[in-house]
Design an enzyme around this catalytic site. Structure first.
Site, PDB file in Angstrom:
ATOM      1  N   ILE A   1      -0.635  13.011   8.630  1.00 31.19           N
ATOM      2  CA  ILE A   1      -0.530  14.216   9.478  1.00 31.19           C
ATOM      3  C   ILE A   1       0.932  14.428   9.859  1.00 31.19           C
ATOM      4  O   ILE A   1       1.545  13.523  10.429  1.00 31.19           O
ATOM      5  CB  ILE A   1      -1.348  14.069  10.796  1.00 31.19           C
TER       6      ILE A   1
ATOM      7  N   GLY B   1     -12.340  -2.778   3.748  1.00 32.80           N
ATOM      8  CA  GLY B   1     -10.898  -2.529   3.738  1.00 32.80           C
ATOM      9  C   GLY B   1     -10.446  -1.537   4.798  1.00 32.80           C
ATOM     10  O   GLY B   1      -9.307  -1.076   4.787  1.00 32.80           O
TER      11      GLY B   1
ATOM     12  N   LYS C   1       5.835   1.911  12.632  1.00 35.21           N
ATOM     13  CA  LYS C   1       5.669   2.274  14.049  1.00 35.21           C
ATOM     14  C   LYS C   1       6.003   1.127  14.986  1.00 35.21           C
ATOM     15  O   LYS C   1       6.525   1.340  16.075  1.00 35.21           O
ATOM     16  CB  LYS C   1       4.240   2.753  14.314  1.00 35.21           C
TER      17      LYS C   1
ATOM     18  N   LYS D   1       2.192   4.051  18.400  1.00 32.47           N
ATOM     19  CA  LYS D   1       2.330   5.462  18.000  1.00 32.47           C
ATOM     20  C   LYS D   1       2.495   6.357  19.227  1.00 32.47           C
ATOM     21  O   LYS D   1       3.305   7.290  19.223  1.00 32.47           O
ATOM     22  CB  LYS D   1       1.103   5.882  17.187  1.00 32.47           C
TER      23      LYS D   1
ATOM     24  N   ARG E   1       8.397  -9.172  -1.877  1.00 38.71           N
ATOM     25  CA  ARG E   1       8.483 -10.631  -1.816  1.00 38.71           C
ATOM     26  C   ARG E   1       8.338 -11.268  -3.186  1.00 38.71           C
ATOM     27  O   ARG E   1       9.084 -12.156  -3.562  1.00 38.71           O
ATOM     28  CB  ARG E   1       7.355 -11.154  -0.926  1.00 38.71           C
TER      29      ARG E   1
ATOM     30  N   GLY F   1      -3.573   5.134   4.545  1.00 43.68           N
ATOM     31  CA  GLY F   1      -3.885   5.193   3.121  1.00 43.68           C
ATOM     32  C   GLY F   1      -2.646   5.476   2.314  1.00 43.68           C
ATOM     33  O   GLY F   1      -1.702   6.113   2.798  1.00 43.68           O
TER      34      GLY F   1
ATOM     35  N   THR G   1       0.835  -1.213   0.000  1.00 47.99           N
ATOM     36  CA  THR G   1       0.000   0.000   0.000  1.00 47.99           C
ATOM     37  C   THR G   1       0.867   1.259   0.000  1.00 47.99           C
ATOM     38  O   THR G   1       0.707   2.139  -0.850  1.00 47.99           O
ATOM     39  CB  THR G   1      -0.911  -0.002   1.254  1.00 47.99           C
ATOM     40  N   VAL G   2       1.793   1.350   0.944  1.00 48.42           N
ATOM     41  CA  VAL G   2       2.570   2.584   1.085  1.00 48.42           C
ATOM     42  C   VAL G   2       3.657   2.664   0.008  1.00 48.42           C
ATOM     43  O   VAL G   2       3.838   3.713  -0.629  1.00 48.42           O
ATOM     44  CB  VAL G   2       3.184   2.698   2.499  1.00 48.42           C
TER      45      VAL G   2
HETATM   46  N1  LIG Z   1      -1.050   1.112   5.027  1.00 49.18           N
HETATM   47  C1  LIG Z   1      -1.066   2.303   5.628  1.00 49.18           C
HETATM   48  O1  LIG Z   1      -1.972   3.109   5.431  1.00 49.18           O
HETATM   49  C2  LIG Z   1       0.056   2.679   6.561  1.00 49.18           C
HETATM   50  C3  LIG Z   1       0.013   3.912   7.236  1.00 49.18           C
HETATM   51  C4  LIG Z   1       1.075   4.287   8.061  1.00 49.18           C
HETATM   52  C5  LIG Z   1       2.135   3.429   8.226  1.00 49.18           C
HETATM   53  N2  LIG Z   1       2.134   2.219   7.589  1.00 49.18           N
HETATM   54  C6  LIG Z   1       3.286   1.350   7.774  1.00 49.18           C
HETATM   55  O2  LIG Z   1       3.950   1.209   6.531  1.00 49.18           O
HETATM   56  C7  LIG Z   1       4.557  -0.073   6.447  1.00 49.18           C
HETATM   57  C8  LIG Z   1       4.065  -0.774   5.187  1.00 49.18           C
HETATM   58  O3  LIG Z   1       2.672  -0.928   5.275  1.00 49.18           O
HETATM   59  P1  LIG Z   1       1.784  -1.389   4.003  1.00 49.18           P
HETATM   60  O4  LIG Z   1       0.378  -1.169   4.399  1.00 49.18           O
HETATM   61  O5  LIG Z   1       2.293  -0.772   2.771  1.00 49.18           O
HETATM   62  O6  LIG Z   1       2.088  -2.957   4.004  1.00 49.18           O
HETATM   63  P2  LIG Z   1       1.736  -4.001   2.859  1.00 49.18           P
HETATM   64  O7  LIG Z   1       0.726  -3.452   1.912  1.00 49.18           O
HETATM   65  O8  LIG Z   1       1.465  -5.283   3.519  1.00 49.18           O
HETATM   66  O9  LIG Z   1       3.111  -4.127   2.041  1.00 49.18           O
HETATM   67  C9  LIG Z   1       4.235  -4.778   2.565  1.00 49.18           C
HETATM   68  C10 LIG Z   1       5.255  -4.909   1.476  1.00 49.18           C
HETATM   69  O10 LIG Z   1       6.396  -5.535   2.018  1.00 49.18           O
HETATM   70  C11 LIG Z   1       6.808  -6.591   1.168  1.00 49.18           C
HETATM   71  N3  LIG Z   1       7.460  -7.618   1.958  1.00 49.18           N
HETATM   72  C12 LIG Z   1       6.953  -8.354   2.969  1.00 49.18           C
HETATM   73  N4  LIG Z   1       7.891  -9.198   3.446  1.00 49.18           N
HETATM   74  C13 LIG Z   1       8.991  -8.985   2.718  1.00 49.18           C
HETATM   75  C14 LIG Z   1      10.285  -9.550   2.687  1.00 49.18           C
HETATM   76  N5  LIG Z   1      10.616 -10.520   3.548  1.00 49.18           N
HETATM   77  N6  LIG Z   1      11.164  -9.078   1.794  1.00 49.18           N
HETATM   78  C15 LIG Z   1      10.846  -8.111   0.926  1.00 49.18           C
HETATM   79  N7  LIG Z   1       9.631  -7.524   0.883  1.00 49.18           N
HETATM   80  C16 LIG Z   1       8.733  -7.985   1.780  1.00 49.18           C
HETATM   81  C17 LIG Z   1       5.535  -7.095   0.514  1.00 49.18           C
HETATM   82  O11 LIG Z   1       5.871  -7.786  -0.687  1.00 49.18           O
HETATM   83  P3  LIG Z   1       4.765  -8.319  -1.743  1.00 49.18           P
HETATM   84  O12 LIG Z   1       4.071  -7.090  -2.263  1.00 49.18           O
HETATM   85  O13 LIG Z   1       5.553  -8.982  -2.796  1.00 49.18           O
HETATM   86  O14 LIG Z   1       3.860  -9.211  -0.969  1.00 49.18           O
HETATM   87  C18 LIG Z   1       4.790  -5.789   0.277  1.00 49.18           C
HETATM   88  O15 LIG Z   1       5.184  -5.194  -0.909  1.00 49.18           O
HETATM   89  C19 LIG Z   1       4.200  -0.783   7.749  1.00 49.18           C
HETATM   90  O16 LIG Z   1       5.233  -0.606   8.684  1.00 49.18           O
HETATM   91  C20 LIG Z   1       2.955  -0.053   8.211  1.00 49.18           C
HETATM   92  O17 LIG Z   1       2.783  -0.119   9.620  1.00 49.18           O
HETATM   93  C21 LIG Z   1       1.134   1.830   6.769  1.00 49.18           C
END
Ligand SMILES: NC(=O)c1ccc[n+]([C@@H]2O[C@H](COP(=O)([O-])OP(=O)(O)OC[C@H]3O[C@@H](n4cnc5c(N)ncnc54)[C@H](OP(=O)(O)O)[C@@H]3O)[C@@H](O)[C@H]2O)c1
Length: 431
Positions: free
Chosen positions: A139, A190, A108, A208, A46, A305, A14-15
Site C-alpha cells: 500500500i 506461512g 520498519k 509501523k 549470507r 508478500g 522474500t522481498v
Molecule cells: N516479507 C515481507 O512481506 C515484508 C514486507 C514488508 C517489509 N519487509 C521488510 O523487508 C526486509 C526483508 O524482509 P524479508 O522477508 O525479505 O527477509 P528474509 O526473507 O529473511 O531475507 C533476508 C535476506 O537478508 C540476507 N541476510 C541476512 N543477514 C545477512 C547478512 N549479515 N549479510 C548479508 N545478507 C544477509 C539473507 O541471506 P540468505 O538468503 O543468504 O539467508 C536473506 O537473503 C525486512 O526489513 C522486513 O521487515 C518484509
C-alpha cells in the site's frame, strides 16, 4: 535517455527476490517511466550457494560483505532488504549514506528505532532515504500521507498494520477457534513467522505506527512512546461476545495529537461492525487518515508478500531515478518536534469487560458497587445461563471513562471473592 541507475541489493530473501524478479519482468516499462534504465550491478546475501527463485542478473557482482556493496563505486542506490534494527542492516544503511549513495529500505524496525538519526544523516549528505515498503507492504501509504495529503492536519491516523494478527483474528471469528490453534495453522501456511512474537505482541504494528506518526505529525520517530498490547490473550469467547454486541475485534495502531501530546497506541479494539475497518479481513492491511481538509481517506491492500512489497521498493527506486527528492520524514529532520507523549492513563474511552463470576446471590451487586464508587457506568451487559455455584461469564460494556479510573475499578473487582479469573478488558473504538 540518461545514464542507467545502478542498483545494489543487500538481502535476497522474500522481498529481495521479488525486487529482482520485478526489475527483470518490468524492465522496459520501468525504463520508459524513469527515462533511464534500472540495472542491478551488485547483490549480497549470507549464503551464495543457496538456491534462489530468480535468475541472478548477469550485470550483478556478488558481495559476501553487504557493507562492501554499500561502498561499491558502480552502485548509485543501495537497497537494504536484510532486516533488523541493528547489525548488518543499520551498518549497510549508514555506510551507504556516508559513501554518498541513495538508500531504499523496507526495514520498519530500523526506521522505528533509528529513523530520526538516519534521516538527519541522509539530509546531511544530501541523499535519499526512502522506505515506502516499510509500512503496509504494497500500500503506497507513505506517499499518500507525505505527498497526497500534505495539505492536511491529521485529526487521527489509524489502521490494521499487521496482516498476521488480522489473519488470526479473522480465522478465530470464522471458525470459533482459539488463538493457539489458529496461530499454529498460520505458521504452517506461512502467514506467521516461526517466532511470531513481533507480530502477535504488537511490536511490528508499533514499528509501523511510529513511522506514520512522525510523518503525519511532524515529530521525532518515537517507537518507545507507543503503548503496546498484543493479541495473545484474546479468546474465541471474546470474539463471539463482541460480535453479539455489534462489534468485531481488530488489532489497531492509532495515533493522534491531543492537548497533552502525541498519543500512539497499538492494542486490540472493539470496532463497530458497520465501520469500513471492521470489514478488512485476512492478511489485508488498511490505513485510515482523517485530514482536516481531505476528510477521511482509507487505503486498503496487501501488507506483505514478495510482489506487493517489491512494488513499493521499486516505487522508491523510480522516484530516485526521476530525481525526486525530499526529506525522509517530509520536513527537515532538524524541525521534527520532540513532542510530549500523551499519557495512556489519561486516555478516555469505553471498555469491554469480561468477568468470570461465581453464580451466587450478590455477585453482581459487588461488581456494580465498585463501579458506582468510581463513577464508571455500564452501557450494556450480557449475563447468560444460570449455573448456581459455578463460574459463569459476565460481559459488560462501559460508558466513556478514563484509563486510570478503569484500572482502579478492575483492581478492586479482581479482588472480590466471587471473581474467579482476572477480568479481560478490551478498549472500544467507535470512531
Ligand atoms: N516479507 C515481507 O512481506 C515484508 C514486507 C514488508 C517489509 N519487509 C521488510 O523487508 C526486509 C526483508 O524482509 P524479508 O522477508 O525479505 O527477509 P528474509 O526473507 O529473511 O531475507 C533476508 C535476506 O537478508 C540476507 N541476510 C541476512 N543477514 C545477512 C547478512 N549479515 N549479510 C548479508 N545478507 C544477509 C539473507 O541471506 P540468505 O538468503 O543468504 O539467508 C536473506 O537473503 C525486512 O526489513 C522486513 O521487515 C518484509
Amino acid at each position: 535517455m540518461s545514464d542507467a541507475l545502478r542498483i545494489g541489493i543487500a538481502g535476497l530473501g522474500t522481498v529481495g527476490s521479488g525486487v529482482i524478479r520485478l526489475l527483470s519482468e518490468q524492465e522496459k516499462l520501468l525504463a520508459q517511466r524513469c527515462g533511464r534504465e534500472l540495472v542491478v550491478t551488485a547483490v549480497s546475501a549470507r549464503d551464495r550457494d543457496k538456491p534462489r527463485d530468480f535468475d541472478m542478473p548477469d550485470t550483478a557482482a556478488w558481495y559476501d560483505d553487504p557493507c562492501a556493496l554499500a561502498q561499491a563505486d558502480d552502485v548509485d542506490v543501495v537497497v537494504e532488504l536484510v532486516g533488523g534494527a541493528e547489525g548488518p542492516a543499520r551498518e549497510i544503511v549508514e555506510t551507504a549514506l556516508r559513501c554518498g549513495k541513495q538508500v531504499v529500505t523496507a526495514n520498519k524496525a530500523l526506521l522505528a528505532i533509528h529513523g530520526s538519526s538516519l534521516a538527519a544523516l541522509a539530509e546531511k549528505v544530501d541523499r535519499a532515504l526512502c522506505y515506502e515498503a516499510a509500512v503496509c507492504g504494497g500500500i503506497p501509504v507513505i506517499k499518500a500521507i507525505r505527498e497526497g495529503l500534505a495539505a492536511n492536519r491529521f485529526e487521527r491516523i489509524y489502521g490494521i498494520l499487521n496482516g498476521t494478527c488480522n489473519y488470526i483474528l479473522t480465522q478465530m471469528e470464522e471458525h470459533g477457534a482459539e488463538f493457539a490453534a489458529v496461530l499454529a495453522e498460520a505458521q504452517q501456511l506461512g502467514y506467521a513467522e516461526s517466532d511470531p512474537s513481533f507480530d502477535i505482541g504488537g511490536i511490528d504494528a508499533a514499528h509501523k505506527l511510529s513511522i506514520l506518526t512522525s510523518l503525519a505529525y511532524g515529530c521525532q520517530v518515537r517507537f518507545d512512546a507507543v503503548f503496546i498490547e498484543g493479541i495473545e490473550d484474546l479468546t474465541a469467547s471474546d470474539i463471539r461476545f463482541a460480535r453479539e454486541l455489534g462489534y468485531r475485534i481488530k488489532l489497531l495502531g492509532l495515533a493522534r495529537r491531543t492537548e497533552a501530546g502525541i498519543e500512539q497506541r497499538v492494542h486490540p479494539c472493539l470496532v463497530p461492525l458497520q465501520t469500513p475497518i471492521a470489514e478488512v479481513s485476512g492478511v489485508t492491511n488498511a490505513v485510515v487518515a482523517v485530514g482536516n481538509y481531505a476528510g477521511q481517506t482509507m487505503f486498503v491492500g496487501p501488507g506483505a508478500g514478495a510482489e506487493p512489497t517489491a512494488s513499493s521498493v521499486i516505487a522508491d527506486i523510480v522516484d530516485i531515478a526521476r530525481g525526486l527528492a525530499m526529506p525522509p520524514f517530509a520536513t527537515p529532520s532538524s524541525t521534527l518536534e520532540d513532542a510530549p507523549i500523551s499519557p495512556m492513563d489519561r486516555w478516555q474511552g469505553a471498555y469491554y469487560v469480561r468477568l468470570t463470576l461465581l453464580d451466587q446471590p450478590g455477585s453482581m451487586a459487588g461488581i456494580t458497587a465498585v463501579m458506582a464508587k468510581h463513577s464508571v457506568s455500564i452501557d450494556s451487559i450480557i449475563q447468560r445461563g444460570r449455573s448456581p455455584g459455578a463460574a459463569v461469564p459476565v460481559v459488560m460494556l462501559t460508558h466513556k471513562t478514563e484509563e486510570a479510573r478503569m484500572a482502579r475499578v478492575l483492581h478492586e473487582i479482581a479482588a472480590l471473592e466471587p471473581v474467579t479469573e482476572s477480568p479481560r478488558v478490551i478498549r472500544i473504538e467507535r470512531f
